[in-house]
Design a protein around this motif. Structure first.
Motif, PDB file in Angstrom:
ATOM      1  N   ARG A  13       2.168 -10.074 -11.787  1.00  0.00           N
ATOM      2  CA  ARG A  13       1.874 -10.250 -10.677  1.00  0.00           C
ATOM      3  C   ARG A  13       2.935 -10.809  -9.720  1.00  0.00           C
ATOM      4  O   ARG A  13       3.544 -12.005  -9.467  1.00  0.00           O
ATOM      5  N   ASP A  14       3.934  -9.729  -9.472  1.00  0.00           N
ATOM      6  CA  ASP A  14       5.309 -10.193  -8.642  1.00  0.00           C
ATOM      7  C   ASP A  14       5.353  -9.867  -7.289  1.00  0.00           C
ATOM      8  O   ASP A  14       6.204 -10.159  -6.641  1.00  0.00           O
ATOM      9  N   VAL A  15       3.980  -9.259  -6.707  1.00  0.00           N
ATOM     10  CA  VAL A  15       4.221  -8.880  -5.311  1.00  0.00           C
ATOM     11  C   VAL A  15       3.609 -10.101  -4.450  1.00  0.00           C
ATOM     12  O   VAL A  15       2.345 -10.239  -4.579  1.00  0.00           O
ATOM     13  N   GLY A  16       4.408 -10.690  -3.650  1.00  0.00           N
ATOM     14  CA  GLY A  16       4.148 -11.728  -2.785  1.00  0.00           C
ATOM     15  C   GLY A  16       3.606 -11.217  -1.321  1.00  0.00           C
ATOM     16  O   GLY A  16       3.519 -10.012  -1.076  1.00  0.00           O
ATOM     17  N   LEU A  17       3.469 -12.047  -0.244  1.00  0.00           N
ATOM     18  CA  LEU A  17       3.066 -11.613   1.043  1.00  0.00           C
ATOM     19  C   LEU A  17       4.025 -10.826   1.771  1.00  0.00           C
ATOM     20  O   LEU A  17       3.891  -9.813   2.123  1.00  0.00           O
ATOM     21  N   VAL A  18       5.235 -11.141   1.643  1.00  0.00           N
ATOM     22  CA  VAL A  18       6.508 -10.520   2.245  1.00  0.00           C
ATOM     23  C   VAL A  18       6.484  -8.958   1.562  1.00  0.00           C
ATOM     24  O   VAL A  18       6.790  -7.906   2.076  1.00  0.00           O
ATOM     25  N   GLY A  19       6.569  -9.151   0.123  1.00  0.00           N
ATOM     26  CA  GLY A  19       6.686  -7.752  -0.740  1.00  0.00           C
ATOM     27  C   GLY A  19       5.377  -6.993  -0.239  1.00  0.00           C
ATOM     28  O   GLY A  19       5.488  -5.699   0.048  1.00  0.00           O
ATOM     29  N   ALA A  20       4.189  -7.539  -0.056  1.00  0.00           N
ATOM     30  CA  ALA A  20       3.018  -6.979   0.441  1.00  0.00           C
ATOM     31  C   ALA A  20       3.123  -6.188   1.782  1.00  0.00           C
ATOM     32  O   ALA A  20       2.818  -4.898   1.944  1.00  0.00           O
ATOM     33  N   VAL A  21       3.494  -6.877   2.820  1.00  0.00           N
ATOM     34  CA  VAL A  21       3.774  -6.240   3.871  1.00  0.00           C
ATOM     35  C   VAL A  21       4.844  -5.031   4.077  1.00  0.00           C
ATOM     36  O   VAL A  21       4.641  -4.244   4.707  1.00  0.00           O
ATOM     37  N   SER A  22       5.753  -5.234   3.184  1.00  0.00           N
ATOM     38  CA  SER A  22       6.846  -4.360   3.121  1.00  0.00           C
ATOM     39  C   SER A  22       6.416  -3.035   2.561  1.00  0.00           C
ATOM     40  O   SER A  22       7.016  -2.063   2.786  1.00  0.00           O
ATOM     41  N   LEU A  23       5.665  -3.212   1.582  1.00  0.00           N
ATOM     42  CA  LEU A  23       5.009  -2.153   0.565  1.00  0.00           C
ATOM     43  C   LEU A  23       4.185  -1.420   1.602  1.00  0.00           C
ATOM     44  O   LEU A  23       4.252  -0.076   1.462  1.00  0.00           O
ATOM     45  N   ILE A  24       3.367  -2.132   2.507  1.00  0.00           N
ATOM     46  CA  ILE A  24       2.406  -1.276   3.247  1.00  0.00           C
ATOM     47  C   ILE A  24       3.120  -0.610   4.508  1.00  0.00           C
ATOM     48  O   ILE A  24       3.255   0.424   4.817  1.00  0.00           O
ATOM     49  N   GLY A  25       4.079  -1.602   5.155  1.00  0.00           N
ATOM     50  CA  GLY A  25       4.860  -1.172   6.419  1.00  0.00           C
ATOM     51  C   GLY A  25       6.032  -0.144   5.994  1.00  0.00           C
ATOM     52  O   GLY A  25       6.307   0.873   6.689  1.00  0.00           O
ATOM     53  N   GLY A  26       6.613  -0.572   4.864  1.00  0.00           N
ATOM     54  CA  GLY A  26       7.763   0.258   4.491  1.00  0.00           C
ATOM     55  C   GLY A  26       7.184   1.740   4.120  1.00  0.00           C
ATOM     56  O   GLY A  26       8.078   2.664   4.169  1.00  0.00           O
ATOM     57  N   THR A  27       6.154   1.673   3.389  1.00  0.00           N
ATOM     58  CA  THR A  27       5.355   3.095   3.281  1.00  0.00           C
ATOM     59  C   THR A  27       4.742   3.803   4.473  1.00  0.00           C
ATOM     60  O   THR A  27       5.274   5.291   4.364  1.00  0.00           O
ATOM     61  N   MET A  28       4.463   3.182   5.305  1.00  0.00           N
ATOM     62  CA  MET A  28       3.911   3.836   6.674  1.00  0.00           C
ATOM     63  C   MET A  28       5.013   4.311   7.567  1.00  0.00           C
ATOM     64  O   MET A  28       5.078   5.636   8.064  1.00  0.00           O
ATOM     65  N   ILE A  29       5.959   3.695   7.821  1.00  0.00           N
ATOM     66  CA  ILE A  29       7.261   3.736   8.636  1.00  0.00           C
ATOM     67  C   ILE A  29       8.073   4.790   7.587  1.00  0.00           C
ATOM     68  O   ILE A  29       8.768   4.259   7.082  1.00  0.00           O
ATOM     69  N   GLY A  30       7.883   5.832   7.548  1.00  0.00           N
ATOM     70  CA  GLY A  30       8.576   6.779   6.881  1.00  0.00           C
ATOM     71  C   GLY A  30       9.165   8.125   7.733  1.00  0.00           C
ATOM     72  O   GLY A  30       9.722   8.056   8.644  1.00  0.00           O
ATOM     73  N   SER A  31       8.714   9.262   7.062  1.00  0.00           N
ATOM     74  CA  SER A  31       9.176  10.686   7.798  1.00  0.00           C
ATOM     75  C   SER A  31       8.485  10.734   9.028  1.00  0.00           C
ATOM     76  O   SER A  31       8.750  11.534   9.936  1.00  0.00           O
ATOM     77  N   GLY A  32       7.069  10.339   8.922  1.00  0.00           N
ATOM     78  CA  GLY A  32       6.372  11.014  10.196  1.00  0.00           C
ATOM     79  C   GLY A  32       6.471  10.652  11.399  1.00  0.00           C
ATOM     80  O   GLY A  32       6.559  11.849  12.350  1.00  0.00           O
ATOM     81  N   ILE A  33       7.042   9.570  11.652  1.00  0.00           N
ATOM     82  CA  ILE A  33       7.376   9.213  13.181  1.00  0.00           C
ATOM     83  C   ILE A  33       8.369  10.049  13.572  1.00  0.00           C
ATOM     84  O   ILE A  33       8.880  10.068  14.763  1.00  0.00           O
ATOM     85  N   PHE A  34       9.027  10.488  12.696  1.00  0.00           N
ATOM     86  CA  PHE A  34      10.557  11.266  13.083  1.00  0.00           C
ATOM     87  C   PHE A  34      10.313  12.704  12.966  1.00  0.00           C
ATOM     88  O   PHE A  34      11.177  13.546  13.230  1.00  0.00           O
ATOM     89  N   MET A  35       9.047  12.991  12.320  1.00  0.00           N
ATOM     90  CA  MET A  35       8.732  14.658  12.170  1.00  0.00           C
ATOM     91  C   MET A  35       7.296  14.908  13.067  1.00  0.00           C
ATOM     92  O   MET A  35       7.257  16.015  13.454  1.00  0.00           O
TER      93      MET A  35
END
Length: 469
Positions: A13-35
């Protein structure tokens, strides 16, 4: 002698709140908003309608993620839609999902993002002509292989990569938003005059526009794939979902306003790399920075997709729906490396004939078909099993509304202008049943699989795992 249970490994269990927000936000903000903005605009026909699509897509994703937060705290296992469908509707629908997911949905997502990453990497070198397709695909393959190695080596390092790229891509979006605000202050509001003129209100057009918009939001459910690696999931799952998706929706709307402030709708629709066109108009000779930012953004998104995608395959194998080797983790690094290696191999195969726009449409069509089944499972649990412990609850009207939206999204592209490709995708999903009966239910050829599993277990240094509950 130690018993089997003591010998089994657990994912940390290595994923805390900051890691969790980054995992969701970081995966969502990807290629789509630029393509995707140019496709959304050209499909619905007007700037005002395109902004409405982006806002509605964000609202739909927020409501869907609330439903997933409840599912994630009732069924506290990794695996996302797969494990929820398995626990509510049984093995056959769950196998249809995993069959489609492992052989198409996940690899298609990885390929779509890697292609957009590649296009932005090579764009500065081919400003006057389209880059060679072979070069684009080779760079995409290199990105896939690099991230496969990172995710196989260390969970914590993969999460550090995710947090770094999350910061980089948010900064890139802030630059775009700031540039747009400056241009608005200077009075560049031409795109917003009569902003709903020429709107295309066809059912199919709205459906395709939503597919492209929702592609940019894809990754909103990623945390549900790694529930067993999340610290205090009953608290951190709903919190991370609300923080990350609200942030992303706000950023996307402001970025689209900026695009429309800097470019005319016609310029936006004809652009192949919208962030580069924006950069050239606003930053001049420094426009290449936006190409670099878009490439970094896609790379971070690709990392998040890999991190969660390997886990789906891993959980399905643990339930007996995939070969046992895919349910094992490395004895020292505690990463699900066989599942990640398998996902990489399938992605590289899908990359060979891959085309960005088609991948996005077929990906969204299949994904929302299974999101609909998952949400009907939540409605079933609320009605039939209200006694189950629920640290987090949503009113039943929310999954009903999202289910109606999912049904619309699956049927919309077929209603106005049916395409034979959607029939092929549907037949591919249903063919999972044909595979399930002989190989999973009746277990044809188990001896051969056992020998292959033992060989790979020794070769890859992996061992069985047990669930984190």
């Amino acid at each position: 002698m130690m018993d089997d249970k003591a010998q089994k490994l657990n994912l940390k269990r290595d994923v805390g709140l900051v890691g969790a927000v980054s995992l969701i936000g970081g995966t969502m903000i990807g290629s789509g908003i630029f393509m995707s903005p140019q496709t959304v605009l050209s499909t619905v026909g007007s700037p005002g309608a395109s902004l409405v699509v982006w806002a509605c897509a964000g609202l739909l994703v927020i409501l869907a993620s609330f439903c997933y937060a409840e599912l994630g705290t009732v069924i506290r296992e990794s695996g996302g839609e797969y494990i929820y469908i398995f626990r509510t509707f049984g093995p056959i629908p769950a196998f249809m999902l995993i069959f489609s997911s492992v052989l198409f949905i996940r690899p298609a997502g990885i390929v779509g993002i890697s292609l957009s990453f590649s296009q932005y990497v090579v764009a500065p070198f081919y400003q006057d002509c389209p880059p060679p397709v072979v070069l684009v695909k080779c760079v995409a393959a290199a990105a896939i292989l690099t991230l496969a190695i990172v995710n196989c080596l260390n969970v914590r390092f993969a999460m550090s990569v995710q947090v770094f790229f999350m910061v980089a891509k948010v900064l890139a979006l802030v630059v775009i938003i700031t540039g747009g605000v400056v241009m608005l202050i200077r009075g560049h509001t031409e795109s917003f005059e009569d902003s709903f003129e020429n709107t295309n209100v066809g059912v199919s057009a709205i459906g395709i526009a939503f597919y492209q918009g929702l592609w940019s939001y894809d990754g909103w459910n990623n945390l549900n794939y790694v529930t067993e690696e999340l610290k205090r999931p009953e608290v951190n799952l709903p919190r991370a979902v609300v923080i990350a998706i609200s942030l992303v929706t706000g950023l996307y709307l402001l970025v689209n306003v900026s695009y429309l402030t800097v470019m005319t709708p016609r310029e936006l629709m004809s652009s192949t790399a919208v962030a580069v066109t924006w950069g050239n108009k606003v930053l001049g000779s420094w426009g290449w920075i936006m190409s670099l930012a878009a490439a970094l953004s896609a790379f971070g998104s690709l990392n998040g997709t890999f991190f969660s995608g390997g886990r789906v395959c891993f959980v399905a194998a643990r339930e007996g729906h995939m070969p046992d080797i895919l349910s094992m983790a490395h004895v020292h690094r505690l990463t699900p490396s066989p599942a990640l290696i398998f996902t990489t191999m399938v992605s590289l195969i899908v990359l060979i004939p891959g085309d960005f726009q088609s991948i996005v449409n077929y990906f969204s069509f299949t994904a929302w078909f299974f999101y609909g089944i998952t949400l009907s499972g939540l409605i079933y649990l609320k009605i039939k099993k209200p006694e189950l412990p629920r640290p987090y609850k949503v009113p039943i009207i929310i999954p009903i509304l999202v289910l109606i939206a999912a049904v619309f999204l699956v049927l919309a592209p077929i209603i106005d202008s049916p395409q034979i490709e959607y029939l092929y995708v549907t037949l591919f999903v249903l063919s999972g049943v044909i595979i399930y009966i002989p190989f999973i239910h009746y277990k044809v050829c188990p001896g051969l699989l056992n020998k292959v599993t033992m060989f790979l277990q020794l070769f890859l240094e992996v061992a069985p795992t047990e669930k984190n509950l």
